[in-house]
Design an enzyme around this catalytic site. Structure first.
Site, mmCIF file in Angstrom:
data_model
loop_
_atom_site.group_PDB
_atom_site.id
_atom_site.type_symbol
_atom_site.label_atom_id
_atom_site.label_comp_id
_atom_site.label_asym_id
_atom_site.label_seq_id
_atom_site.Cartn_x
_atom_site.Cartn_y
_atom_site.Cartn_z
ATOM 1 N N GLU A 1 22.441 21.305 8.037
ATOM 2 C CA GLU A 1 23.247 21.368 6.824
ATOM 3 C C GLU A 1 24.475 22.255 7.049
ATOM 4 O OE1 GLU A 1 20.263 20.889 3.103
ATOM 5 O OE2 GLU A 1 20.258 22.887 3.973
ATOM 6 N N ASP B 1 24.360 27.424 -2.240
ATOM 7 C CA ASP B 1 25.417 27.458 -1.233
ATOM 8 C C ASP B 1 26.811 27.816 -1.754
ATOM 9 O OD1 ASP B 1 23.223 26.214 -0.136
ATOM 10 O OD2 ASP B 1 24.285 24.419 0.508
#
Length: 579
Positions: A296, A126
């Site tokens: 998320e 990420d």
């Protein structure tokens, strides 16, 4: 051999707290890694005192796939020890650990992109903490400096002045007693609300220990060094296991910082005056959108459409994407400083229907004079991310993109297109011109369309289908590998077939067509970015987007258009060699 002899042999093979000690004289300890080896907890000590938290290292057991460095330059002249939680006498890597003044590896390996951001070495996922400050775009990211598989999560760090060319920086934030450093965001505290200093860069991240909690760290030197707040964690909830990925922004009307936080399968909003004490504001998501996996990496931000401000909420989900594995959905609505209220739409809506754009969020503190909402995503999928066929590194980011609201003829959508700065990479233009396909038995083909093709190029064209609802175009190579894009106006579908695109490495990679909804139109503008191991397709100014990785054995250098009936009119077919 009787049982007692077998037990004694096992004891001679397995060792606990096995150590290797060196007198530090060079910059690095080089650790031999086997990518599929069992994870091992390794503690670095200097003169008998532990330094940092234990590392998870896949020490080579049977073969050496690559090497990873541990920087020991600061300890020259001292005894440096590595303690392995468990080891076997047959592990070949234990004896191969060595000191070196340099760390050399094959940076330009086969599938290293030319113009997409990758970690210098090790694992990346990420994007985190993206913030703009004084002419510099800061990009932090989930990073494992000790292997090319997920683990040991730090915040890696890079900077850019143009969102295209990136400079590696030292690792920004390392794990501590509260746990690994999971995803989060960064803000510029212009008014010193937190008391760390006017204009401090403040990172807000998840500490992933036994429980997931939220912590902060601050930088007074523009991101070069961070100091963790002594009062961490600043936000906890013992009742929620998946409690992570804080995305924070200043909400001027309510005069507070607002945090969007992933809370299992909802997003919970929190407010704070100082980034240290947080109050729960509201919760969103039950019964709306996709719920095939854990929610998320949320991001709540405003966009303007026809002079009115709308609020967009990004939520990444894994699994449960429209084509399997991980993907990012979004909601459009309004936010009053406390509650996000979605417009009535046919959710879930997906930012990118390809298989390889996940966990992306937007930059904070971009000047109003710029006015863009800037985005970048992780160009992989949890279905196979740990297995992609690279060696010294794993995964890349998408190109930076500009987000807008547009109406696709049926409803509002969030569009995404490459930032204008990417055009600076164009080095050569090959004009393939205009073509009309008149004979349905023959395809329009352009072979060897780019001289000295190194696998990094951009393709643009406009296609008008005549007396047909469907057509396709494909990239091919001499090995018979191909990625095909299929437009079907009758079913309102844009599909990508990469089943024959790549070397085989994972059963989940190319098992089905990758489909996206598409509003049928008279013509379609197409922009396709190719970079050795990736394709990013933008149709009609980003109304439909598909990002899909590919791993061909050689570059695609044939372009082929086809339709089963009618004709295709192709205009302004152009290929740009990039960088």
């Amino acid at each position: 051999m009787d049982q007692i002899e077998q037990d004694n042999k096992q004891k001679s093979i397995f060792m606990t707290d096995y150590t290797r000690t060196f007198e530090a004289k060079d910059k690095y300890l080089l650790i031999p890694i086997e990518d599929q080896a069992v994870e091992n907890k390794v503690q670095l000590s200097v003169e008998g005192n532990p330094v940092g938290e234990p590392m998870t290292i896949r020490i080579a057991q049977n073969k050496i796939d690559y090497w990873m460095p541990i920087d020991i330059e600061a300890y020259k002249g001292k005894k440096v020890t590595l303690t392995f939680a468990i080891a076997k006498t047959t592990d070949i890597g234990l004896a191969e650990i060595k000191q070196s003044a340099e760390y050399n590896f094959n940076y330009n390996e086969k599938y290293r992109p030319s113009y997409h951001f990758t970690p210098q070495y090790g694992w990346m996922n990420d994007p985190n903490g993206m913030v703009y400050l004084d002419g510099v775009y800061h990009l932090f990211f989930q990073y494992n400096p000790y292997g090319a598989r997920w683990g040991n999560i730090h915040w890696g760090y890079a900077i850019s002045k143009d969102l295209v060319n990136w400079q590696y920086q030292p690792t920004a934030i390392a794990p501590d007693k509260l746990g690994a450093i999971f995803s989060g965001s960064a803000v510029i505290d212009h008014d010193n609300t937190a008391g760390f200093g006017k204009g401090a860069m403040i990172a807000i991240y998840t500490s992933a220990g036994e429980r997931q909690t939220q912590s902060i760290a601050y930088s007074l030197d523009g991101g070069k060094t961070f100091t963790k707040y002594e009062g961490n964690p600043v936000l906890t909830d013992a009742n929620i296991i998946d409690f992570r990925d804080p995305k924070v922004f200043w909400h001027a009307p309510s005069k507070q910082w607002v945090m969007s936080l992933a809370t299992t399968q909802t997003i919970t909003f929190y407010g704070s005056k100082n980034l240290k004490e947080w109050t729960r504001l509201s919760e969103f998501g039950e019964g709306l959108g996709g719920h095939g996996g854990v929610w998320e990496c949320p991001d709540l931000f405003p966009l303007t459409y026809e002079g009115k401000t709308k609020w967009v909420l990004f939520v990444s989900i894994n699994p449960g994407g429209p084509n399997g594995g991980s993907a990012t959905q979004y909601f459009i609505g309004n936010f009053d400083g406390k509650t996000f209220t979605p417009d009535t739409m046919n959710y879930p809506l997906w930012l990118d229907y390809g298989r390889d754009n996940y966990a992306g969020v937007t930059w904070s503190n971009v000047p109003a004079t710029d006015g863009r909402r800037l985005f970048i995503g992780w160009m992989s999928n949890w279905d196979y991310a740990n297995e992609i066929p690279t060696v010294n590194f794993r995964s890349a980011m998408t190109v930076a993109r500009t987000l807008r609201l547009a109406h696709n003829g049926e409803h509002l959508v969030v569009t995404s297109e490459p930032v204008k700065e990417l055009e600076s990479l164009r080095r050569e233009a090959v004009l393939l011109g205009d073509k009309t396909r008149t004979n349905t038995s023959d395809a329009i083909a352009f072979e060897n369309f780019l001289p000295n093709n190194q696998g990094a190029y951009e393709l643009t064209f406009t296609v008008t289908p005549n007396e047909t609802d469907s057509f396709s175009f494909a990239l091919e190579n001499a090995k018979g590998e191909t990625i095909k894009y299929l437009f079907n106006g009758a079913t309102k579908t844009l599909s990508v077939d990469r089943s024959k695109s790549s070397v085989g490495f994972n059963a989940n990679f190319a098992e089905t067509l990758i489909k996206a909804p598409m509003v049928a139109k008279k013509s379609y503008t197409v922009r396709l970015l190719v970079d050795k191991a990736s394709t990013e397709l933008f149709v009609n100014n980003g109304e439909v987007v598909q990002t899909n990785t590919v791993f061909p054995t050689e570059v695609y250098n044939t372009l082929r258009f086809n339709t089963s009936k009618g004709t295709l009119t192709l205009n302004d077919i152009t290929v740009y060699k990039l960088k």
